[in-house]
Design an enzyme around this catalytic site. Structure first.
Site, PDB file in Angstrom:
ATOM      1  N   CYS A 166      29.795  36.659  86.022  1.00  0.00           N
ATOM      2  CA  CYS A 166      29.357  35.947  84.813  1.00  0.00           C
ATOM      3  C   CYS A 166      30.477  36.018  83.789  1.00  0.00           C
ATOM      4  CB  CYS A 166      28.068  36.588  84.300  1.00  0.00           C
ATOM      5  SG  CYS A 166      27.302  35.699  82.933  1.00  0.00           S
ATOM      6  N   SER A 167      30.212  36.590  82.636  1.00  0.00           N
ATOM      7  CA  SER A 167      31.261  36.728  81.616  1.00  0.00           C
ATOM      8  C   SER A 167      31.027  37.983  80.794  1.00  0.00           C
ATOM      9  CB  SER A 167      31.307  35.488  80.711  1.00  0.00           C
ATOM     10  OG  SER A 167      30.050  35.249  80.103  1.00  0.00           O
ATOM     11  N   CYS A 168      30.597  39.070  81.449  1.00  0.00           N
ATOM     12  CA  CYS A 168      30.401  40.331  80.739  1.00  0.00           C
ATOM     13  C   CYS A 168      31.700  40.732  80.068  1.00  0.00           C
ATOM     14  CB  CYS A 168      29.950  41.419  81.721  1.00  0.00           C
ATOM     15  SG  CYS A 168      28.298  41.130  82.386  1.00  0.00           S
TER      16      CYS A 168
END
Length: 205
Positions: free
Chosen positions: A108-110
């Site tokens: 994702c884009s943690c």
């Protein structure tokens, strides 16, 4: 559904809701897209990265603090007042002449918001998330970061549980600078690993 999958599903759901709310506010004339862009730019490039820059500068001037960063990144970062949502478990990885670290979130884009602000658009892109794992040296070169062939590149994959911060090497010629002056040299990309800190002359070190 695993915990990570559930987290990323929730993250995507929040993004969709935020986009819908933004569209509604713009349509009603309550806020302009320029104003939204300005706020995003502020948090993406100024507010958050300034926090991380202070962490890095402190580690550069205080060996005991740097050791605490390695032992307990979350706790040491919390000493400077940064923590909370998206920064519950922080791990700090340090660059050396032999090893260069870079962070990504392949699922994702943690991203460590408390110290880096909002993630840049390229960090969230499928191309970066896939390619930096498969061909990190080539990706870094596209960012303008050419590393010697004998430098090992380590890619760290952020998750819902753990987020990473790169501690870049202190630029040469900065021995006489104060902590605040050093913090001004620390760039967001140098804390992600896709760039280097600035030199005292303003160029990348």
């Amino acid at each position: 559904m695993s915990h990570d999958d559930h987290h990323h599903h929730d993250h995507d759901d929040v993004a969709v809701r935020a986009a819908a709310l933004e569209a509604l506010l713009v349509e009603k004339g309550l806020i302009s897209t320029d104003a939204i862009d300005a706020v995003v730019d502020l948090y993406e490039n100024d507010v958050g990265p300034q926090n991380g820059a202070r962490v890095v500068a402190r580690a550069w001037v205080d060996d005991a603090y740097r050791e605490r960063l390695h032992a307990n990144g979350t706790g040491a970062i919390g000493e400077l007042g940064y923590g909370g949502f998206e920064g519950d478990t922080m791990v700090v990885v340090e660059n050396t002449p032999e090893v260069h670290n870079v962070i990504v979130c392949t699922l994702c884009s943690c991203y460590p918001w408390p110290v880096l602000g909002l993630p840049p658009s390229w960090y969230k892109s499928p191309a970066y998330r896939a390619r930096v794992v498969a061909e990190p040296r080539a990706v870094l070169a596209e960012f303008g970061l050419e590393l010697d062939p004998d430098v090992e590149i380590r890619v760290w994959d952020s998750t819902a549980e753990v987020r990473y911060l790169v501690l870049p090497m202190r630029p040469p010629g900065t021995e006489s600078l104060e902590e605040d002056e050093l913090a001004a040299l620390v760039t967001r990309d140098s804390m992600v690993g896709t760039g280097l800190p600035l030199s005292p002359t303003g160029a990348a070190a």
